[in-house]
Design a protein around this motif. Structure first.
Motif, PDB file in Angstrom:
ATOM      1  N   LEU A  55       0.840  -1.190   0.000  1.00 25.65           N
ATOM      2  CA  LEU A  55       0.000   0.000   0.000  1.00 25.65           C
ATOM      3  C   LEU A  55       0.880   1.247   0.000  1.00 25.65           C
ATOM      4  N   PRO A  56       0.484   2.224  -0.830  1.00 23.11           N
ATOM      5  CA  PRO A  56       1.324   3.431  -0.892  1.00 23.11           C
ATOM      6  C   PRO A  56       1.204   4.319   0.335  1.00 23.11           C
ATOM      7  N   THR A  57       0.075   4.254   1.016  1.00 18.28           N
ATOM      8  CA  THR A  57      -0.124   5.148   2.153  1.00 18.28           C
ATOM      9  C   THR A  57      -0.401   4.340   3.411  1.00 18.28           C
ATOM     10  N   PRO A  58       0.088   4.795   4.569  1.00 23.10           N
ATOM     11  CA  PRO A  58      -0.158   4.092   5.827  1.00 23.10           C
ATOM     12  C   PRO A  58      -1.421   4.619   6.501  1.00 23.10           C
ATOM     13  N   ILE A  59      -1.810   3.932   7.560  1.00 21.00           N
ATOM     14  CA  ILE A  59      -2.821   4.456   8.490  1.00 21.00           C
ATOM     15  C   ILE A  59      -2.038   5.149   9.597  1.00 21.00           C
ATOM     16  N   ASN A  60      -2.198   6.466   9.669  1.00 21.48           N
ATOM     17  CA  ASN A  60      -1.371   7.290  10.542  1.00 21.48           C
ATOM     18  C   ASN A  60      -2.154   7.813  11.735  1.00 21.48           C
ATOM     19  N   ASN A  61      -1.383   8.352  12.646  1.00 19.71           N
ATOM     20  CA  ASN A  61      -1.937   9.117  13.770  1.00 19.71           C
ATOM     21  C   ASN A  61      -3.000   8.327  14.537  1.00 19.71           C
ATOM     22  N   ILE A  62      -2.679   7.074  14.850  1.00 22.11           N
ATOM     23  CA  ILE A  62      -3.617   6.256  15.612  1.00 22.11           C
ATOM     24  C   ILE A  62      -3.415   6.581  17.087  1.00 22.11           C
ATOM     25  N   ASN A  63      -4.480   7.102  17.702  1.00 19.92           N
ATOM     26  CA  ASN A  63      -4.455   7.424  19.121  1.00 19.92           C
ATOM     27  C   ASN A  63      -5.754   6.906  19.753  1.00 19.92           C
ATOM     28  N   LEU A  64      -5.587   6.143  20.822  1.00 12.77           N
ATOM     29  CA  LEU A  64      -6.751   5.555  21.496  1.00 12.77           C
ATOM     30  C   LEU A  64      -6.530   5.609  22.998  1.00 12.77           C
ATOM     31  N   ASN A  65      -7.536   6.152  23.684  1.00 14.49           N
ATOM     32  CA  ASN A  65      -7.521   6.166  25.142  1.00 14.49           C
ATOM     33  C   ASN A  65      -8.869   5.619  25.598  1.00 14.49           C
ATOM     34  N   MET A  66      -8.863   4.365  26.137  1.00 14.12           N
ATOM     35  CA  MET A  66     -10.116   3.703  26.493  1.00 14.12           C
ATOM     36  C   MET A  66     -10.033   3.136  27.898  1.00 14.12           C
ATOM     37  N   LEU A  67     -11.124   3.339  28.663  1.00 15.17           N
ATOM     38  CA  LEU A  67     -11.227   2.806  30.011  1.00 15.17           C
ATOM     39  C   LEU A  67     -12.568   2.105  30.149  1.00 15.17           C
ATOM     40  N   VAL A  68     -12.524   0.862  30.635  1.00 12.00           N
ATOM     41  CA  VAL A  68     -13.733   0.138  31.017  1.00 12.00           C
ATOM     42  C   VAL A  68     -13.617  -0.104  32.508  1.00 12.00           C
ATOM     43  N   ASP A  69     -14.572   0.440  33.282  1.00  8.07           N
ATOM     44  CA  ASP A  69     -14.384   0.450  34.728  1.00  8.07           C
ATOM     45  C   ASP A  69     -15.691   0.123  35.442  1.00  8.07           C
ATOM     46  N   ASN A  70     -15.573  -0.749  36.435  1.00  2.66           N
ATOM     47  CA  ASN A  70     -16.718  -1.072  37.299  1.00  2.66           C
ATOM     48  C   ASN A  70     -16.196  -1.175  38.724  1.00  2.66           C
ATOM     49  N   LYS A  71     -16.677  -0.281  39.588  1.00  3.55           N
ATOM     50  CA  LYS A  71     -16.087  -0.180  40.913  1.00  3.55           C
ATOM     51  C   LYS A  71     -16.783  -1.027  41.964  1.00  3.55           C
ATOM     52  N   ASP A  72     -18.051  -1.417  41.735  1.00  2.00           N
ATOM     53  CA  ASP A  72     -18.795  -2.086  42.797  1.00  2.00           C
ATOM     54  C   ASP A  72     -19.325  -3.475  42.421  1.00  2.00           C
ATOM     55  N   GLY A  73     -19.063  -3.933  41.234  1.00  2.00           N
ATOM     56  CA  GLY A  73     -19.548  -5.263  40.841  1.00  2.00           C
ATOM     57  C   GLY A  73     -20.956  -5.266  40.303  1.00  2.00           C
ATOM     58  N   ASN A  74     -21.666  -4.130  40.342  1.00  4.43           N
ATOM     59  CA  ASN A  74     -22.989  -4.022  39.730  1.00  4.43           C
ATOM     60  C   ASN A  74     -22.796  -3.741  38.250  1.00  4.43           C
ATOM     61  N   ILE A  75     -23.199  -4.674  37.407  1.00  5.32           N
ATOM     62  CA  ILE A  75     -22.882  -4.563  35.993  1.00  5.32           C
ATOM     63  C   ILE A  75     -23.527  -3.336  35.363  1.00  5.32           C
ATOM     64  N   ASP A  76     -24.666  -2.880  35.903  1.00  4.74           N
ATOM     65  CA  ASP A  76     -25.325  -1.694  35.355  1.00  4.74           C
ATOM     66  C   ASP A  76     -24.501  -0.425  35.578  1.00  4.74           C
ATOM     67  N   ASN A  77     -23.593  -0.466  36.539  1.00 11.39           N
ATOM     68  CA  ASN A  77     -22.776   0.709  36.844  1.00 11.39           C
ATOM     69  C   ASN A  77     -21.453   0.712  36.097  1.00 11.39           C
ATOM     70  N   THR A  78     -21.333  -0.100  35.085  1.00 14.92           N
ATOM     71  CA  THR A  78     -20.110  -0.148  34.295  1.00 14.92           C
ATOM     72  C   THR A  78     -19.982   1.115  33.447  1.00 14.92           C
ATOM     73  N   ILE A 134     -20.147   5.981  27.865  1.00 19.73           N
ATOM     74  CA  ILE A 134     -21.330   5.302  28.381  1.00 19.73           C
ATOM     75  C   ILE A 134     -21.140   5.238  29.896  1.00 19.73           C
ATOM     76  N   SER A 135     -21.845   6.103  30.593  1.00 20.49           N
ATOM     77  CA  SER A 135     -21.622   6.217  32.027  1.00 20.49           C
ATOM     78  C   SER A 135     -22.475   5.254  32.842  1.00 20.49           C
ATOM     79  N   LYS A 136     -23.400   4.587  32.200  1.00 22.64           N
ATOM     80  CA  LYS A 136     -24.234   3.604  32.890  1.00 22.64           C
ATOM     81  C   LYS A 136     -24.799   2.669  31.831  1.00 22.64           C
ATOM     82  N   LEU A 137     -24.775   1.343  32.125  1.00 25.45           N
ATOM     83  CA  LEU A 137     -25.261   0.394  31.138  1.00 25.45           C
ATOM     84  C   LEU A 137     -26.775   0.346  31.097  1.00 25.45           C
ATOM     85  N   TYR A 138     -27.466   0.411  32.241  1.00 22.31           N
ATOM     86  CA  TYR A 138     -28.925   0.454  32.214  1.00 22.31           C
ATOM     87  C   TYR A 138     -29.456   1.289  33.371  1.00 22.31           C
ATOM     88  N   PRO A 139     -30.317   2.264  33.050  1.00 19.09           N
ATOM     89  CA  PRO A 139     -30.588   2.719  31.676  1.00 19.09           C
ATOM     90  C   PRO A 139     -29.326   3.318  31.062  1.00 19.09           C
TER      91      PRO A 139
END
Length: 976
Positions: A330-353, A375-380
Motif C-alpha cells: 500500500l502506498p499510504t499508511p494508516i497514521n496518527n492512531i491514538n486511542l484512550n479507552m477505560l472500562v471500569d466497574n467499581k462495585d460489581g454491579n454490571i449496570d454501573n459499568t 457510556i456512564s451507565k449500562l442500564y438505563p
C-alpha cells in the motif's frame, strides 16, 4: 572367586531382564482388573476401551510400569446420553510397580494423552457432563479393597481438541491443536502446578458475541495450589494470544457457593504491533512484513466475588499513542492512531459499568476518522458520543483485508448522540446523524454477483429524546445488480407508532438474489419489476384500518420458477401482471404451471392487506381459472416420494379465511384414479367450505352435473353433501370406478348397458379422500334404458329352482327404480326385469357387509316348475293341473353377491298356489257346465224347429226346467 562373582552378576542381570519381560504379562490381568474395579466404584459413566489394545511394559518408564490403552473413551449417561466426554487415540498411565506388587494402593505417577477429544458441557440448569462420580448415597456396593492415590509426577497432552460449552453463563471456548505438559504432586496440601500450553486456534464466545476467533495462544505458568485444592495463586507466568502478551498476578479461590478472586494483569510489551495482531484478518503469513510504530499500555484487574447474584469489580485500561501501520503493497499508511479507552466497574454491579473512549483517531491516508464515546451507565444506558469520518472503502478494504470481500466507494458519517436509552420509558438519546455513500461497490466470494453503483443519502434526527419525535430518511437510494436497477426513497417517523412513506421502483432477478442469499434445498428464478408506493401507520395496520394505508402501484413477474426439496412438484409462471390499490389487486394475466398442471388466472383479490398482516382477516376474490390439465393427485400427498410410487392420498383442506368465487373451465382433471374432462362451473370457497354450483364434467363415459358442498372445517372428518345427476353412464364403468357402486351394487360390474340417475348423497370422507361407507346417506332415482346380465351365479341360482328355458340372461328396459342408502344399507323398491321372456319383479337390499336380501316374483307355467315347486303344487291339484297354467312364484335371494343363496319362500307360496289351483278348478268346472248346457240347448232347438206349431209337450217342459236348474246351479257356483 572373581569368576564366581561375574557368573553371579550375569545370572542377576538375566533374571532381571527376564522379569522385565515376564512381570507385565503375568500381572497384566491383575492391573486391568484393578483399574476396572476402581472405575466401577466411582464413575457414573461408560468407560470403553478394547482389551486387546491394552498393554503393559516396564521398559518405557522403568522402574514404573506403563499401562497403555488405545481407542479409549468415556461416554456420558443421562442427561447427556450419547455425548462423548473424553476420547483418546492413546492413553498411557504410569503406575508404581512396588504398589502393584506389594502395596494396597494404586498410585498414578504420570498420564499421557495422545490426540484426545475433551468435550465439557454444562446445561442451563447447571448440570455438567463432567460430574460423573456417584453421589455418596449412590455408590454401588463393592468389596472393600485398596485405595487410589492421585500422586502424579507429570502429565502430557499431545495434539488435543478441547471444548468448554457452558449454557448457564452462556460461555463457549474451543481450543484445537493443543499441546500441554504439566507436573504437580496432588498428594501434598500445598504444591506448585507447573504447566506449558500451546493451542493452534482459540475461539471464545460470550452471550452470543465472539471475542476471540481462531487466535493462536501460548501459556506458561506456575501456579501454587493450596487450601485443599481450592486456592490458586499465580507465580511466574506469561500468556500470549497471537503476538499480544499478558502476565497475571494474584489469586483465584473456589468457595462452596461462589468464587473469590484478586487478579491483576498487564502487557509486559509496549508494542502497538502486538495489539494489531488481534484484529481479524491481520494476523496472517504476511504479518511480519507489516510496518508499525507506536506505543501501547494495557493493564487491568478483577477483584471481588463472583456468584449467581454478584460480579467482581473490574477495570481495563488501554492507551495507544502515535501509532501507525502500513502494508508493504500500500502506498499510504494508516497514521496518527491514538486511542484512550477505560472500562471500569467499581462495585460489581454490571449496570454501573463505565465505558469511556476519551479519544479515538486515525487517518486512513487522507481520510480522517474521529470518535468519542462515554457510556456512564449500562442500564438505563447513558450515552454521550460523537463519530465523524470520511472513508475510502477501497483503501479501507486493503488496510483491513477480509478474505473474499471487495468494497469500493466513498462513505461519510457525522453522528452525535447524547441522552438516555430506556426501553421501558421509551426514551432514546437525542440524535443528529447524516450518512452518505457514493460510487459504492460490494462483492463477496459468497455472492457471485456484485452490487454496483450503490448510493444513498440518509439522516436520523431526534432533538428531544422522545421516540415519537424521531425522523429517519433515506433518499435517492439506488443500486444495480447484473444490469437490473433498483431505486427507493423512504421516510420513517415516530418510533412509538411507526409511520412510513416508501416508494420503490425497479427490477430484481430472483435467481441472482438466491445466489447471493442461498436457501438450502430451494431454487428460485424469475424477474420481478415493480413500481409501488405505500404510506401508513403501524397503529392503523394493527387496528385493521386498511383504508388508511394508501398503497398503489403495479408489478410484473416473468419466467418465474420455484422448486424445493420438500415439495414434490415445481411451480412456474411464464408471466404475471397486476395492479393494486388499498382495496384490491387486479390480476390482469397470470399463466403458469404447478407440477404437471397448467393454469391461466385473471380476476381481482380484495382485502389483501388485511389478509397479509392479520391472521384472522378474510381474503376475498372473484377469479377466472382455466386449465388444460389439473392434476390434483400432486396436492393430495404429504410424502416426499413420487406419486407414481403409490404415495397415500390425503385430505385437500379448504382455507377458512378465503372468500372466493372461482369460475373454472378445465379440459382434464386427474383425481386419484379418475380422469375428468370438460369440467365447467363455479366453485365458491368460503368459511372452509367449497360449494359447487352447476359444476358439469364428463367421467367414465358419463355426463355429470354436481351441486353441493365439500366441507373441511373439521379436517379429521371432512364432509360432503352433493346433488348428483349422471346421464348415460356404463354400468360396468360405475362399478369399477365408484366404491359406492362396487359395494352396494356389485352386480353392475357384470352388466352391459348404460344408466342415468338423479341422486342425493351425503356423508364423511376418510383421510385418503375415499367415502366412509358407514356414514353414507342418499336417495334418488336410477333409470336404465336397456341393460342385460348373463351367466351370473345370481341367475343360475334362481333358474335352478325352475325348468324355464332361455333364463340365463336377465334384461332391463326402460326401468326406473327408486333407491335409498341409510344405516349402511341400500334399499330398492320393486322394479321389473325379464328372466328370458318371463317378467320378474325385484325388490330388496344390499348391506355394507356384502349381504344381499332380495325378493323376486314371477309367473311360471305349471309345466316349467322345478321339482321342489311341482311337489308343492301337487298337494293342492291332485296332479290334475294344466301344464300351461301360470303359477306365481316368489324366490328369496340371500347370501352374498359372490355366494348367492336362492330359496323358495313357502309361506307366501302356499297362499299363491291355493289361489291358483282354485282358479284352475273354477275354470275347469265352468268349461264342463258350458258343454252340458250347450248340448241341452242344442236338443231344444232341434225339437222346436221340427214341430213349432204343436202345443208344448210335457217332456219338453221337463227339459226346459232341467236346463234352468242347471243354469241356476252354475250361477251359484260362480257366485261361490
Amino acid at each position: 572367586m572373581l569368576k564366581k562373582i561375574l557368573i553371579a552378576i550375569v545370572v542377576v542381570v538375566v533374571v532381571l531382564l527376564a522379569a522385565a519381560f515376564i512381570l507385565p504379562v503375568v500381572f497384566k490381568d491383575n492391573i486391568k482388573a484393578a483399574i476396572d474395579k476402581e472405575l466401577a466404584k466411582t464413575l457414573n459413566a461408560d468407560v470403553v476401551f478394547d482389551a486387546d489394545k491394552f498393554s503393559l511394559t516396564l521398559f518405557r518408564n522403568f522402574p514404573n510400569i506403563t499401562a497403555e490403552m488405545r481407542d479409549f473413551g468415556i461416554l456420558n449417561r443421562e442427561p447427556f446420553e450419547g455425548e462423548v466426554l473424553f476420547a483418546a487415540e492413546r492413553l498411557e498411565v504410569e503406575v508404581n510397580l512396588k504398589d502393584v506388587l506389594f502395596g494396597n494402593q494404586l498410585r498414578l505417577k504420570g498420564i499421557t494423552l495422545v490426540s484426545p477429544l475433551i468435550n465439557i458441557m454444562v446445561l442451563e440448569d447447571g448440570r455438567a457432563n463432567y460430574d460423573i462420580t456417584f453421589p455418596s448415597d449412590e455408590i454401588p456396593e463393592t468389596e472393600e479393597g485398596g485405595e487410589f492415590s492421585f500422586g502424579i509426577d507429570h502429565w502430557k497432552i499431545i495434539n488435543g481438541d478441547i471444548t468448554y460449552d457452558d449454557h448457564s453463563i452462556p460461555f463457549l471456548m474451543k481450543l484445537s491443536g493443543v499441546n500441554h505438559s504439566g507436573s504437580g504432586d496432588f498428594t501434598q496440601d500445598i504444591f506448585d502446578l507447573k504447566t506449558s500450553t500451546t493451542a493452534d486456534t482459540v475461539t471464545v464466545k460470550y452471550d452470543g458475541i465472539e471475542y476471540l476467533t481462531n487466535k493462536r495462544a501460548t501459556i506458561d505458568a506456575t501456579i501454587s495450589i493450596s487450601e485443599e485444592y481450592t486456592k490458586y495463586t499465580f507465580k511466574e507466568n506469561s500468556a500470549k494470544i497471537n503476538d499480544f502478551a499478558m502476565s497475571f498476578d494474584g489469586w483465584f479461590k473456589m468457595n462452596e457457593h461462589d468464587y473469590g478472586m484478586d487478579i491483576s494483569f498487564s502487557s509486559p510489551e509496549n508494542s502497538f504491533k502486538s495489539l494489531l495482531s488481534l484484529v481479524p484478518g491481520m494476523y496472517s503469513e504476511s504479518f511480519n512484513n507489516i510496518k508499525t510504530e507506536g506505543d501501547l499500555q494495557f493493564a487491568g484487574f478483577v477483584k471481588g466475588t463472583y456468584s449467581e447474584t454478584q460480579m467482581p469489580a473490574f477495570s481495563v485500561n488501554l492507551d495507544v499513542t502515535e501509532a501507525m501501520f502500513q502494508y508493504p503493497d500500500l502506498p499510504t499508511p494508516i497514521n496518527n492512531i491514538n486511542l484512550n479507552m477505560l472500562v471500569d466497574n467499581k462495585d460489581g454491579n454490571i449496570d454501573n459499568t463505565v465505558i469511556d473512549v476519551k479519544k479515538f483517531h486515525m487517518d486512513f491516508g487522507s481520510n480522517p476518522f474521529d470518535a468519542r464515546v462515554l457510556i456512564s451507565k449500562l442500564y438505563p444506558t447513558e450515552v454521550d458520543a460523537n463519530v465523524k469520518a470520511k472513508l475510502n472503502l477501497a483503501e479501507l478494504s486493503k488496510m483491513f483485508p477480509v478474505e473474499g470481500l471487495d468494497m469500493r466507494g466513498n462513505y461519510a458519517i457525522d453522528l452525535t448522540a447524547k441522552g438516555v436509552y430506556d426501553s421501558l420509558k421509551k426514551t432514546i438519546p437525542a440524535i443528529n446523524a447524516v450518512m452518505s455513500l457514493a460510487n459504492g461497490y460490494v462483492k463477496s466470494s459468497e455472492f457471485p454477483l456484485p452490487l454496483q453503483d450503490l448510493k444513498f443519502n440518509s439522516s436520523v434526527k431526534n432533538a428531544s429524546g422522545r421516540m415519537a419525535e424521531t425522523f429517519i430518511a433515506v433518499n435517492d437510494f439506488s443500486m444495480v445488480m447484473d444490469g437490473e436497477k433498483f431505486s427507493a426513497d423512504m421516510l420513517i417517523q415516530n418510533l412509538e407508532d411507526i409511520t412510513w412513506d416508501v416508494k420503490a421502483n425497479g427490477g430484481v432477478d430472483l435467481e441472482k438474489i438466491t445466489k447471493i442469499f442461498p436457501v438450502e434445498g430451494m431454487t428460485l428464478a424469475g424477474k420481478v419489476k415493480a413500481d409501488l408506493q405505500t404510506k401508513g401507520k403501524m397503529s392503523d395496520l394493527e387496528a385493521e384500518r386498511y383504508d388508511k394505508l394508501p398503497t398503489s402501484g403495479s408489478a410484473s413477474l416473468r419466467e418465474f420458477s420455484y422448486a424445493a426439496s420438500d415439495l414434490p412438484y415445481s411451480v412456474t409462471l411464464s408471466q404475471a401482471d397486476m395492479s393494486f390499490d388499498p382495496r384490491k389487486i387486479d390480476l390482469k394475466q397470470m399463466d403458469g404451471t404447478i407440477g404437471k398442471s397448467d393454469f391461466k388466472v385473471s380476476g381481482s383479490v380484495s382485502n389483501y392487506m388485511g389478509y397479509l398482516f392479520s391472521p384472522n382477516q378474510l381474503l376475498k376474490g372473484a377469479v377466472n381459472f382455466s386449465s388444460t390439465l389439473l392434476d390434483l393427485n400432486e396436492f393430495m400427498t404429504e410424502t416426499e416420494e413420487p406419486v407414481e410410487e403409490s404415495a397415500p392420498y390425503s385430505v385437500i383442506p379448504v382455507p377458512e379465511n378465503i372468500d372466493f368465487v372461482l369460475k373454472s373451465s378445465i379440459a382434464t382433471v386427474k383425481m386419484m384414479d379418475f380422469n375428468i374432462t370438460n369440467a365447467k362451473g363455479d366453485i365458491i370457497v368460503k368459511d372452509g367450505v367449497a360449494n359447487l354450483s352447476g359444476l358439469s364434467f364428463n367421467l367414465l363415459g358419463g355426463a355429470f352435473t354436481v351441486n353441493g358442498a365439500y366441507n373441511t372445517k373439521d379436517i379429521e372428518h371432512p364432509k360432503y353433501d352433493f346433488a348428483l345427476k349422471i346421464e348415460n353412464m356404463a354400468l360396468a364403468q360405475a362399478a369399477s370406478g365408484f366404491t359406492l357402486v362396487k359395494t352396494y351394487a356389485p352386480v353392475a360390474g357384470l352388466m352391459s348397458g348404460n344408466f342415468s340417475t338423479d341422486f342425493k348423497l351425503s356423508g364423511e370422507l376418510l383421510q385418503d379422500m375415499m367415502p366412509n361407507l358407514k356414514t353414507v346417506n342418499g336417495e334418488g332415482l336410477v333409470k336404465v334404458a336397456q341393460a342385460s346380465l348373463k351367466e351370473s351365479k345370481l341367475v343360475s341360482g334362481i333358474t335352478s329352482l325352475t325348468k324355464l328355458d332361455d333364463t340365463n340372461e336377465v334384461t332391463l328396459k326402460d326401468v326406473l327404480m327408486s333407491a335409498s342408502i341409510k344405516d349402511g344399507k341400500l334399499s330398492v323398491k320393486p322394479f321389473n326385469v325379464k328372466f328370458g321372456q318371463y317378467t320378474t319383479s325385484v325388490a330388496g337390499s344390499t348391506g355394507l357387509d356384502g349381504g344381499i336380501n332380495y325378493n323376486l316374483k314371477m309367473d311360471v307355467p305349471a309345466g316349467k316348475l322345478g321339482t321342489q315347486l311341482n311337489s308343492f303344487v301337487g298337494q293342492y291339484t291332485k296332479g290334475s293341473t294344466d301344464p300351461n297354467a301360470m303359477i306365481p312364484v316368489t324366490i328369496g335371494l340371500g347370501g352374498t353377491f359372490l355366494d348367492p343363496k336362492p330359496q323358495l319362500l313357502m309361506s307366501e307360496q302356499k297362499q299363491q298356489v291355493q289361489e291358483a289351483v282354485t282358479t284352475a278348478v273354477k275354470q275347469e268346472a265352468e268349461k264342463k257346465a258350458t258343454e252340458l248346457v250347450s248340448g241341452l240347448l242344442g236338443a231344444k232347438s232341434d225339437t222346436t224347429k221340427t214341430d213349432s206349431t204343436k202345443t208344448a209337450d210335457p217332456k219338453q217342459k221337463a227339459v226346459e226346467d232341467g236346463v234352468k236348474t242347471i243354469q241356476n246351479l252354475l250361477k251359484k257356483k260362480k257366485g261361490n
